[in-house]
Design a protein around this motif. Structure first.
Motif, PDB file in Angstrom:
ATOM      1  N   THR A   4       0.811  -1.188   0.077  1.00 57.06           N
ATOM      2  CA  THR A   4       0.057  -0.176  -0.071  1.00 57.06           C
ATOM      3  C   THR A   4       0.802   1.339   0.096  1.00 57.06           C
ATOM      4  N   SER A   5       0.310   2.418  -0.450  1.00 54.83           N
ATOM      5  CA  SER A   5       1.229   3.705  -0.470  1.00 54.83           C
ATOM      6  C   SER A   5       0.944   4.507   0.613  1.00 54.83           C
ATOM      7  N   GLU A   6       0.095   4.117   1.884  1.00 57.82           N
ATOM      8  CA  GLU A   6       0.042   4.708   2.901  1.00 57.82           C
ATOM      9  C   GLU A   6      -0.306   3.701   3.971  1.00 57.82           C
ATOM     10  N   LEU A   7       0.685   4.017   5.063  1.00 59.44           N
ATOM     11  CA  LEU A   7       0.818   2.993   6.175  1.00 59.44           C
ATOM     12  C   LEU A   7       0.347   3.708   7.440  1.00 59.44           C
ATOM     13  N   ASP A   8      -0.612   2.715   8.150  1.00 59.52           N
ATOM     14  CA  ASP A   8      -0.994   3.219   9.469  1.00 59.52           C
ATOM     15  C   ASP A   8      -0.590   2.520  10.704  1.00 59.52           C
ATOM     16  N   VAL A   9      -0.966   2.880  11.668  1.00 56.10           N
ATOM     17  CA  VAL A   9      -0.331   2.356  12.847  1.00 56.10           C
ATOM     18  C   VAL A   9      -0.484   0.739  12.743  1.00 56.10           C
ATOM     19  N   LEU A  10      -1.599   0.103  12.348  1.00 56.19           N
ATOM     20  CA  LEU A  10      -1.679  -1.297  12.355  1.00 56.19           C
ATOM     21  C   LEU A  10      -0.598  -2.078  11.582  1.00 56.19           C
ATOM     22  N   TYR A  11      -0.134  -1.363  10.373  1.00 57.48           N
ATOM     23  CA  TYR A  11       0.942  -1.832   9.665  1.00 57.48           C
ATOM     24  C   TYR A  11       2.254  -2.050  10.590  1.00 57.48           C
ATOM     25  N   PHE A  12       2.547  -0.934  11.163  1.00 56.47           N
ATOM     26  CA  PHE A  12       3.557  -1.108  12.141  1.00 56.47           C
ATOM     27  C   PHE A  12       3.693  -1.938  13.315  1.00 56.47           C
ATOM     28  N   LEU A  13       2.370  -2.205  13.947  1.00 56.21           N
ATOM     29  CA  LEU A  13       2.131  -3.007  15.164  1.00 56.21           C
ATOM     30  C   LEU A  13       2.369  -4.543  14.397  1.00 56.21           C
ATOM     31  N   ARG A  14       1.601  -4.782  13.291  1.00 55.72           N
ATOM     32  CA  ARG A  14       1.913  -6.095  12.658  1.00 55.72           C
ATOM     33  C   ARG A  14       3.262  -6.275  12.334  1.00 55.72           C
ATOM     34  N   LEU A  15       3.918  -5.201  11.864  1.00 57.77           N
ATOM     35  CA  LEU A  15       5.297  -5.628  11.283  1.00 57.77           C
ATOM     36  C   LEU A  15       6.109  -6.024  12.491  1.00 57.77           C
ATOM     37  N   MET A  16       6.202  -5.103  13.549  1.00 63.80           N
ATOM     38  CA  MET A  16       7.069  -5.225  14.749  1.00 63.80           C
ATOM     39  C   MET A  16       6.500  -6.740  15.394  1.00 63.80           C
ATOM     40  N   SER A  17       5.290  -6.973  15.395  1.00 63.08           N
ATOM     41  CA  SER A  17       4.824  -8.153  16.175  1.00 63.08           C
ATOM     42  C   SER A  17       5.194  -9.598  15.266  1.00 63.08           C
ATOM     43  N   ASP A  18       5.178  -9.530  13.836  1.00 61.85           N
ATOM     44  CA  ASP A  18       5.538 -10.449  12.921  1.00 61.85           C
ATOM     45  C   ASP A  18       7.114 -10.781  13.042  1.00 61.85           C
ATOM     46  N   TYR A  19       7.825  -9.577  13.363  1.00 56.61           N
ATOM     47  CA  TYR A  19       9.447  -9.855  13.505  1.00 56.61           C
ATOM     48  C   TYR A  19       9.590 -10.366  14.767  1.00 56.61           C
ATOM     49  N   GLN A  30      14.069  -5.366   8.866  1.00 56.98           N
ATOM     50  CA  GLN A  30      14.910  -4.259   8.393  1.00 56.98           C
ATOM     51  C   GLN A  30      14.378  -3.590   6.965  1.00 56.98           C
ATOM     52  N   ARG A  31      14.295  -4.629   5.766  1.00 57.17           N
ATOM     53  CA  ARG A  31      13.883  -4.126   4.536  1.00 57.17           C
ATOM     54  C   ARG A  31      12.667  -3.378   4.482  1.00 57.17           C
ATOM     55  N   ALA A  32      11.886  -4.104   5.317  1.00 57.39           N
ATOM     56  CA  ALA A  32      10.434  -3.318   5.291  1.00 57.39           C
ATOM     57  C   ALA A  32      10.360  -1.996   6.085  1.00 57.39           C
ATOM     58  N   MET A  33      11.118  -1.880   6.991  1.00 57.40           N
ATOM     59  CA  MET A  33      11.233  -0.628   7.762  1.00 57.40           C
ATOM     60  C   MET A  33      11.564   0.325   6.857  1.00 57.40           C
ATOM     61  N   PHE A  34      12.902   0.035   6.232  1.00 55.86           N
ATOM     62  CA  PHE A  34      13.407   0.906   5.286  1.00 55.86           C
ATOM     63  C   PHE A  34      12.593   1.133   4.005  1.00 55.86           C
ATOM     64  N   ASP A  35      11.819   0.362   3.587  1.00 61.01           N
ATOM     65  CA  ASP A  35      10.854   0.611   2.331  1.00 61.01           C
ATOM     66  C   ASP A  35       9.391   1.482   3.068  1.00 61.01           C
ATOM     67  N   SER A  36       9.424   1.196   4.144  1.00 60.70           N
ATOM     68  CA  SER A  36       8.101   2.105   4.595  1.00 60.70           C
ATOM     69  C   SER A  36       8.586   3.699   4.759  1.00 60.70           C
ATOM     70  N   SER A  37       9.740   4.071   4.485  1.00 61.94           N
ATOM     71  CA  SER A  37      10.095   5.328   4.562  1.00 61.94           C
ATOM     72  C   SER A  37       9.677   6.168   3.239  1.00 61.94           C
ATOM     73  N   LYS A  38       9.647   5.230   2.082  1.00 60.93           N
ATOM     74  CA  LYS A  38       9.079   5.603   0.880  1.00 60.93           C
ATOM     75  C   LYS A  38       7.767   5.685   0.828  1.00 60.93           C
TER      76      LYS A  38
END
Length: 94
Positions: A4-19, A30-38
């Motif tokens: 998605t081109s817009e990331l909300d808090v649920l995206y980051f909650l899931r990302l951190m939890s999945d890691y 790491q790649r997902a976090m770096f990609d989130s800056s775009k």
């Protein structure tokens, strides 16, 4: 993770939890976090501050090089856990 081109808090909650659960390797996280800056973040100011800190933490991670400013995976996991707890506590208060 979904594209998605817009990331909300649920995206980051899931990302951190999945890691932290081991569903993502440290390098995938790491790649997902770096990609989130775009992408555009749809976060409150407090959420953005926490995610920016988590981004800085993953930027400090280096599994190959050990310098004064780099961290290894155990330290990264501790920091991600803290960021996840902080994001969850904000979600509980809103």
């Amino acid at each position: 993770m979904t594209e998605t081109s817009e990331l909300d808090v649920l995206y980051f909650l899931r990302l951190m939890s999945d890691y932290l659960k081991g569903s993502l390797s440290v390098h995938e996280y790491q790649r997902a976090m770096f990609d989130s800056s775009k992408k555009r973040w749809k976060l409150t100011e407090e959420q953005s501050r926490i995610v920016q800190t988590a981004y800085g933490d993953v930027d400090d991670f280096d599994s190959d090089v050990r310098l004064a400013h780099t961290i290894q995976e155990p330290a990264l996991r501790i920091r991600v856990c803290k960021s996840l707890e902080d994001l969850r506590s904000l979600a509980d208060t809103h």
